[in-house]
Design a protein around this motif. Structure first.
Motif, PDB file in Angstrom:
ATOM      1  N   VAL A 136       0.831  -1.200   0.000  1.00  0.00           N
ATOM      2  CA  VAL A 136       0.000   0.000   0.000  1.00  0.00           C
ATOM      3  C   VAL A 136       0.866   1.251   0.000  1.00  0.00           C
ATOM      4  N   THR A 137       2.023   1.174   0.656  1.00  0.00           N
ATOM      5  CA  THR A 137       2.898   2.342   0.757  1.00  0.00           C
ATOM      6  C   THR A 137       3.491   2.770  -0.587  1.00  0.00           C
ATOM      7  N   LEU A 138       3.459   1.873  -1.577  1.00  0.00           N
ATOM      8  CA  LEU A 138       3.930   2.250  -2.913  1.00  0.00           C
ATOM      9  C   LEU A 138       3.019   3.316  -3.504  1.00  0.00           C
ATOM     10  N   ASP A 139       1.703   3.198  -3.238  1.00  0.00           N
ATOM     11  CA  ASP A 139       0.705   4.183  -3.668  1.00  0.00           C
ATOM     12  C   ASP A 139       0.779   4.456  -5.173  1.00  0.00           C
ATOM     13  N   PRO A 140       0.748   3.393  -5.999  1.00  0.00           N
ATOM     14  CA  PRO A 140       0.950   3.604  -7.439  1.00  0.00           C
ATOM     15  C   PRO A 140      -0.335   3.930  -8.185  1.00  0.00           C
ATOM     16  N   LYS A 141      -0.167   4.478  -9.354  1.00  0.00           N
ATOM     17  CA  LYS A 141      -1.228   4.495 -10.348  1.00  0.00           C
ATOM     18  C   LYS A 141      -0.940   3.309 -11.260  1.00  0.00           C
ATOM     19  N   VAL A 142      -1.925   2.436 -11.465  1.00  0.00           N
ATOM     20  CA  VAL A 142      -1.714   1.235 -12.272  1.00  0.00           C
ATOM     21  C   VAL A 142      -2.728   1.190 -13.398  1.00  0.00           C
ATOM     22  N   LEU A 143      -2.245   1.076 -14.630  1.00  0.00           N
ATOM     23  CA  LEU A 143      -3.104   0.887 -15.794  1.00  0.00           C
ATOM     24  C   LEU A 143      -2.954  -0.565 -16.247  1.00  0.00           C
ATOM     25  N   ARG A 168      -5.563   8.990  -9.948  1.00  0.00           N
ATOM     26  CA  ARG A 168      -4.730   9.501  -8.865  1.00  0.00           C
ATOM     27  C   ARG A 168      -3.889   8.377  -8.274  1.00  0.00           C
ATOM     28  N   ASP A 169      -2.944   8.749  -7.417  1.00  0.00           N
ATOM     29  CA  ASP A 169      -2.127   7.750  -6.731  1.00  0.00           C
ATOM     30  C   ASP A 169      -3.032   6.780  -5.962  1.00  0.00           C
ATOM     31  N   GLY A 170      -2.637   5.499  -5.951  1.00  0.00           N
ATOM     32  CA  GLY A 170      -3.408   4.492  -5.227  1.00  0.00           C
ATOM     33  C   GLY A 170      -4.610   3.967  -5.983  1.00  0.00           C
ATOM     34  N   GLU A 171      -4.681   4.255  -7.293  1.00  0.00           N
ATOM     35  CA  GLU A 171      -5.820   3.797  -8.096  1.00  0.00           C
ATOM     36  C   GLU A 171      -5.364   2.851  -9.204  1.00  0.00           C
ATOM     37  N   VAL A 172      -6.158   1.820  -9.424  1.00  0.00           N
ATOM     38  CA  VAL A 172      -5.915   0.853 -10.495  1.00  0.00           C
ATOM     39  C   VAL A 172      -7.047   0.977 -11.499  1.00  0.00           C
ATOM     40  N   VAL A 173      -6.705   1.092 -12.766  1.00  0.00           N
ATOM     41  CA  VAL A 173      -7.710   1.235 -13.822  1.00  0.00           C
ATOM     42  C   VAL A 173      -7.541   0.095 -14.820  1.00  0.00           C
ATOM     43  N   VAL A 174      -8.642  -0.596 -15.103  1.00  0.00           N
ATOM     44  CA  VAL A 174      -8.641  -1.692 -16.066  1.00  0.00           C
ATOM     45  C   VAL A 174      -9.173  -1.172 -17.402  1.00  0.00           C
ATOM     46  N   ALA A 175      -8.399  -1.370 -18.471  1.00  0.00           N
ATOM     47  CA  ALA A 175      -8.827  -0.919 -19.802  1.00  0.00           C
ATOM     48  C   ALA A 175     -10.169  -1.539 -20.162  1.00  0.00           C
ATOM     49  N   LYS A 176     -11.049  -0.754 -20.733  1.00  0.00           N
ATOM     50  CA  LYS A 176     -12.395  -1.204 -21.086  1.00  0.00           C
ATOM     51  C   LYS A 176     -12.375  -2.035 -22.359  1.00  0.00           C
TER      52      LYS A 176
END
Length: 374
Positions: free
Chosen positions: A203-210, A245-253
């Motif tokens: 959790v401390t990495l706090d990445p944005k992940v696509l 934003r930081d800490g969010e993961v987004v899955v391509a539609k």
């Protein structure tokens, strides 16, 4: 001769699928429900199984569980193109199925011809899959039935699913750079490995992940909901104009390319497009990675995971040229080594790691003492 067990409660579908694979040189066996499928597996030891999801008696999900527990066999799920079918398919993938294919909706249509071509392509990929990296584990943690997500405060801490310490474990006091971005691409065999990697990121990495996982529309939203139900990060399916934003993961539609349009004050802006398919797919890993390489000014990592084809190779090249760090899954842990192999062949991959060690490599790239970008 390679044998294929076709499992479907519809005699018509068994005939259609059986004829298609037989025309391509496979020996065909058939079963009308899950229980018969289990018996056929133990009696005939097929090389590949195509498994319907919804069947009377024992359904495809239970059959997958029992087959993978007693006689692991590469399984291709054939599911209805519905929300219920998508949820069931993701459950089957979590239980050890290698890949899936959505059946055409409605009555018998001209879609069946293209379905046949896709079945053969998928069967060929699944037949050579290494099951060791996606076999069910004793500690498999699934989302509660009917769960659609949890609030951030109630989310569990990220954990290592291997059941113990691994090389990807991260020191509790490790410091990371600000605003890290990760772009992950995967295809065949990807969902379960993707889940494991995201679980292991601290959790401390706090990445944005696509995340670009080759899946059709109506499946990617269920994948996002499934991940959101147990990850410590906020997970959503991508929407046009979305800010990440930081800490969010987004899955391509599914059905859309996912582009990064800007990176301002640590936030990304996304765009969905219906442009030409790339490598025959949409979303394409290359599109997301290349636009990220062009527009992400914060620290960036690209990851090429299991799957067939070469999508992602050009994206990995672009991220490397932009000064980012690139990682590819190794052959031993890849159910299908096509995507990572093509990425490695570019000469632009910094690290080749097993699935369990990919999280550690991501963290190493973003560690304050090691990371640099641009």
């Amino acid at each position: 001769m390679t044998s294929v067990l076709v499992v479907d409660d519809s005699q018509f579908m068994r005939t259609v699928i059986g004829n298609v694979v037989a025309d391509h040189g496979y020996r065909v066996l058939s079963a009308s429900d899950g229980q018969e499928a289990i018996e056929m597996v133990h009696e005939h030891d097929p090389d590949v199984i195509t498994m319907d999801v919804e069947m009377p008696g024992m359904d495809g999900i239970e059959a997958v569980s029992r087959i993978m527990a007693s006689k692991p066999t590469p399984i291709l799920m054939l599911s209805a193109h519905t929300q219920k079918g998508a949820e069931a398919t993701l459950d089957a993938l979590a239980r050890g199925a290698v890949d899936f294919l959505a059946k055409p909706g409605g009555e018998v249509t001209r879609e069946l011809e293209s379905l046949g071509d896709r079945i053969v392509e998928k069967v060929e990929a699944v037949a050579g899959a290494d099951l060791s990296s996606i076999a069910p584990t004793e500690r498999r943690a699934a989302a509660p039935a009917g769960s659609t997500g949890t609030t951030p405060s109630s989310r569990p801490a990220a954990t290592d699913r291997s059941g113990g310490a691994s090389e990807s474990s991260v020191e509790p006091d490790r410091a990371f750079v600000e605003h890290p971005t990760v772009v992950i691409g995967a295809s065949t065999g990807g969902p379960k490995i993707l889940e494991s990697i995201l679980r292991s990121l601290p959790v401390t990495l706090d990445p944005k992940v696509l995340v670009v996982q080759h899946m059709p529309e109506s499946f990617t939203d269920r994948l996002a909901a499934r991940l959101d139900s147990f990850l410590p990060f906020d997970v959503s399916e991508a929407s046009d104009g979305q800010r990440v934003r930081d800490g969010e993961v987004v899955v391509a539609k599914g059905g859309y390319h996912l582009e990064v349009t800007s990176n301002v004050a640590g936030n990304l802006r996304l765009r969905l497009t219906e442009g030409e398919r790339v490598h025959g797919v949409r979303p394409a890993i290359d599109v997301t990675m290349q636009t990220a390489a062009e527009r992400v000014s914060d620290p960036l990592v690209g990851v090429a995971l299991t799957g067939m084809g070469k999508d992602g190779a050009a994206g990995i090249e672009a991220i490397k040229r932009a000064g980012g760090t690139t990682i590819a899954q190794d052959e031993a842990s890849s159910p299908v080594f096509g995507i990572p192999e093509k990425a490695i062949a570019t000469g632009c991959v910094d690290h080749v790691r097993s699935a369990t060690d990919v999280p550690g490599a991501i963290c190493d790239a973003f560690a304050q003492e090691a990371s640099s970008h641009g």
